[in-house]
Design a protein around this motif. Structure first.
Motif, PDB file in Angstrom:
ATOM      1  N   GLY A   1      -3.178  -5.376   0.082  1.00 30.52           N
ATOM      2  CA  GLY A   1      -2.871  -4.021  -0.357  1.00 30.52           C
ATOM      3  C   GLY A   1      -1.752  -3.411   0.464  1.00 30.52           C
ATOM      4  N   ARG A   2      -1.751  -3.698   1.749  1.00 31.90           N
ATOM      5  CA  ARG A   2      -0.672  -3.197   2.600  1.00 31.90           C
ATOM      6  C   ARG A   2       0.642  -3.910   2.275  1.00 31.90           C
ATOM      7  N   HIS A   3       0.563  -5.209   1.987  1.00 32.41           N
ATOM      8  CA  HIS A   3       1.764  -5.961   1.617  1.00 32.41           C
ATOM      9  C   HIS A   3       2.351  -5.447   0.304  1.00 32.41           C
ATOM     10  N   MET A   4       1.483  -5.114  -0.637  1.00 34.39           N
ATOM     11  CA  MET A   4       1.947  -4.608  -1.926  1.00 34.39           C
ATOM     12  C   MET A   4       2.858  -3.399  -1.755  1.00 34.39           C
ATOM     13  N   GLU A   5       2.567  -2.561  -0.755  1.00 35.05           N
ATOM     14  CA  GLU A   5       3.365  -1.354  -0.529  1.00 35.05           C
ATOM     15  C   GLU A   5       4.822  -1.677  -0.205  1.00 35.05           C
ATOM     16  N   THR A   6       5.072  -2.871   0.321  1.00 38.71           N
ATOM     17  CA  THR A   6       6.423  -3.229   0.755  1.00 38.71           C
ATOM     18  C   THR A   6       7.254  -3.874  -0.348  1.00 38.71           C
ATOM     19  N   LEU A   7       6.631  -4.160  -1.491  1.00 39.44           N
ATOM     20  CA  LEU A   7       7.319  -4.892  -2.559  1.00 39.44           C
ATOM     21  C   LEU A   7       8.109  -3.947  -3.459  1.00 39.44           C
ATOM     22  N   PRO A   8       9.187  -4.437  -4.060  1.00 36.79           N
ATOM     23  CA  PRO A   8       9.908  -3.633  -5.054  1.00 36.79           C
ATOM     24  C   PRO A   8       8.985  -3.307  -6.226  1.00 36.79           C
TER      25      PRO A   8
ATOM     26  N   ARG B   1      -1.946 -18.627  -4.974  1.00 34.24           N
ATOM     27  CA  ARG B   1      -1.972 -18.768  -3.518  1.00 34.24           C
ATOM     28  C   ARG B   1      -0.745 -19.538  -3.046  1.00 34.24           C
ATOM     29  N   ASN B   2      -0.247 -19.123  -1.894  1.00 30.70           N
ATOM     30  CA  ASN B   2       0.975 -19.716  -1.323  1.00 30.70           C
ATOM     31  C   ASN B   2       2.205 -19.473  -2.187  1.00 30.70           C
ATOM     32  N   THR B   3       2.138 -18.444  -3.029  1.00 32.62           N
ATOM     33  CA  THR B   3       3.305 -18.017  -3.804  1.00 32.62           C
ATOM     34  C   THR B   3       3.551 -16.539  -3.504  1.00 32.62           C
ATOM     35  N   SER B   4       4.625 -16.004  -4.077  1.00 34.24           N
ATOM     36  CA  SER B   4       4.940 -14.585  -3.850  1.00 34.24           C
ATOM     37  C   SER B   4       3.929 -13.656  -4.514  1.00 34.24           C
ATOM     38  N   ARG B   5       3.077 -14.218  -5.353  1.00 32.54           N
ATOM     39  CA  ARG B   5       2.070 -13.403  -6.024  1.00 32.54           C
ATOM     40  C   ARG B   5       0.682 -13.542  -5.389  1.00 32.54           C
ATOM     41  N   ALA B   6       0.597 -14.058  -4.202  1.00 36.22           N
ATOM     42  CA  ALA B   6      -0.695 -14.248  -3.540  1.00 36.22           C
ATOM     43  C   ALA B   6      -1.435 -12.926  -3.355  1.00 36.22           C
ATOM     44  N   TRP B   7      -0.703 -11.817  -3.237  1.00 39.52           N
ATOM     45  CA  TRP B   7      -1.330 -10.507  -3.026  1.00 39.52           C
ATOM     46  C   TRP B   7      -2.215 -10.094  -4.192  1.00 39.52           C
ATOM     47  N   LEU B   8      -1.986 -10.667  -5.373  1.00 39.13           N
ATOM     48  CA  LEU B   8      -2.741 -10.287  -6.562  1.00 39.13           C
ATOM     49  C   LEU B   8      -4.222 -10.665  -6.454  1.00 39.13           C
ATOM     50  N   GLU B   9      -4.566 -11.558  -5.559  1.00 41.94           N
ATOM     51  CA  GLU B   9      -5.956 -11.975  -5.427  1.00 41.94           C
ATOM     52  C   GLU B   9      -6.862 -10.816  -5.035  1.00 41.94           C
TER      53      GLU B   9
END
Length: 506
Positions: A364-371, A332-340
């Motif tokens: 899930g929507r944020h994940m789409e924007t990641l490399p 949480r509060n890191t670039s990997r917060a989406w993994l939750e």
């Protein structure tokens, strides 16, 4: 059918399951001047089968949900295209973020608690004025307090239920279960029988082939009965539906335009939500706008990971991720917060070395924007954090991206608390736009005399899964909606006897 009926130009917007079903059914009725406009460079819409690993994977629709009263099942079963996925989504392991695997007796009882609540939902939700989330929470903890469950650790139960809510959100396509209407949940009718029937090594694209009577769909070169009737990379900019000549003008983003006697809109509810104020000229009636705004549309995405070989036991079907609260602080509060909000990884039929992960809501929507590299690294972090095996580097990786694609803006529809508050539904969305016209009736005995009557001519019609009253979010709902609109036009021209479109006709 008279020549004039055959020549009426019908344009269908969208070559997904609903659009293709509508187009092929119109041809069966005898309409010939049928054109399908597709914004993508491929068929299928939210059906998207691609080569991957040992066979294929479905980026969108994956299973035939149920057997009885399911027209997809009735069509596919005649060709032996479906089989049971089995207990993959029942026999999964529940693994905590410290690699602790819940004992079978605990995991099975927790699964039984949420499973048993499915049975009582049909009765109790009829009188529910709140959300599905509040109902499920009350039900879960009520059953957890029973004496036979007194030995289940409360912390573990909380972790399990947090994960279960993510799974349930993936079923609904909701961000949270608090936005899902309790009563509205009952609008969906589940078809009896196996609800996870897969397409073996063929993929859902086989349904499109069956609808179009085509030989193969390895490319767009074989469109079957729709040959020369589908235009790809054609996105509609404006639908002018209130012209003096009772025809509809379509303006495309590439500068092209065309006139049609009837237009059938099968784009996703997500697209309608984003574009309807600009897409329709004049603007849609208030009731139609309320339906678009009130019906809900969410995002569910998949992450497919292919390994050089299976690192799991043969009888292992997958795992769900139970986060300990103290471990969530690591992401949480890191670039990997989406993994939750990646809630599980599961085996894939006919893919011996592939695991499919699922992710929901804003993450899930944020994940789409990641490399892609960042998403792969995130998945590998989860595998190595939760599993005790040595995990090899992947050799293949694909994710879906339904929200960032402007031609979809999400995955499928559901009934929200806003749906209930606005008092709207699929029937309002399905209602066609009409103009008053004169239509010829059956001639009298004196053939020189023809009777005419005033009637409402449907000029803009609406299909797609979101317009299905009880099978929304499914492919069989989308197909039935396409057939419904084809029949609407056939009825208007007095042609409904030309084809029997009941399920038994398949």
């Amino acid at each position: 059918m008279s020549r004039s009926h055959r020549d009426h130009k019908i344009v269908i917007i969208g070559a997904g399951a609903s659009g293709i079903a509508c187009a092929t059914k119109l041809l069966e009725y005898g309409f010939q001047n049928v054109l399908v406009l597709e914004a993508e460079d491929r068929l299928g819409g939210r059906i998207h089968t691609i080569p991957f690993g040992a066979n294929v994977i479905d980026m969108g629709a994956q299973w035939c949900h149920g057997e009885q009263d399911n027209i997809v099942h009735e069509l596919a079963s005649k060709h032996d295209l479906l089989e049971s996925t089995g207990p993959v989504y029942e026999n999964y392991q529940c693994v905590r973020s410290n690699r602790e695997v819940l004992p079978d007796n605990v995991a099975n009882r927790l699964k039984a608690i949420v499973g048993d609540s499915l049975v009582t939902r049909q009765l109790e939700l009829r009188h529910c004025s709140g959300s599905l989330g509040s109902y499920l929470s009350n039900k879960f903890y009520e059953m957890l307090r029973l004496p036979e469950n007194a030995d289940i650790d409360q912390v573990i139960a909380d972790e399990f239920f947090d994960n279960y809510k993510k799974f349930e959100n993936s079923v609904e396509a909701s961000d949270t279960l608090e936005e899902v209407s309790g009563r509205g949940y009952l609008n969906y009718w589940e078809c009896e029988g196996d609800i996870l029937l897969n397409w073996k090594d063929k993929g859902y694209v086989e349904l499109l082939r069956l609808l179009m009577h085509s030989r193969e769909l390895k490319s767009d070169s074989d469109l079957g009965v729709l040959e020369q009737r589908v235009l790809f990379n054609r996105s509609v900019k404006c639908i002018n539906w209130n012209r003096n000549d009772s025809r509809v003008e379509l303006q495309l983003t590439n500068g092209e335009s065309c006139l049609a006697d009837h237009v059938i809109v099968t784009v996703s509810l997500g697209v309608l939500k984003e574009q309807h104020l600009q897409l329709f000229e004049p603007k849609l009636p208030v009731a139609k706008q309320r339906a678009i705004e009130g019906l809900a549309f969410g995002t569910v995405n998949k992450l497919f990971v292919e390994f050089p070989q299976a690192f799991w036991p043969e009888d292992w079907t997958g795992f769900t991720l139970l986060w300990r609260e103290e471990d969530l602080s690591d992401i949480r509060n890191t670039s990997r917060a989406w993994l939750e909000d990646v809630f599980g990884f599961y085996r894939v039929s006919y893919q011996p070395n592939v695991l499919a992960g699922w992710i929901i809501n804003a993450n899930g929507r944020h994940m789409e924007t990641l490399p892609e590299g960042e998403v792969i690294a995130g998945c590998m972090y989860l595998f190595r954090r939760f599993l005790h095996w040595s995990i090899p580097e992947p050799v293949g990786f694909r994710t879906s991206a339904w929200y960032t694609n402007e031609h979809f803006r999400g995955s499928y529809s559901f009934r929200s608390m806003d749906t209930e508050r606005l008092g709207t539904g699929a029937g309002d969305l399905a209602q066609p736009l009409t103009v008053v016209t004169m239509t010829p009736q059956s001639p009298s005995r004196d053939k020189s005399l023809h009777q005419q009557s005033r009637c409402d001519k449907p000029i803009v019609l609406f299909g797609g899964e979101a317009t299905s009253e009880h099978y929304y979010s499914t492919v069989h709902g989308a197909v039935e909606a396409g057939w419904r609109e084809a029949k609407r036009l056939a009825d208007f021209y007095g042609l409904s006897g030309a084809v029997n479109v009941t399920k038994s006709q398949l």
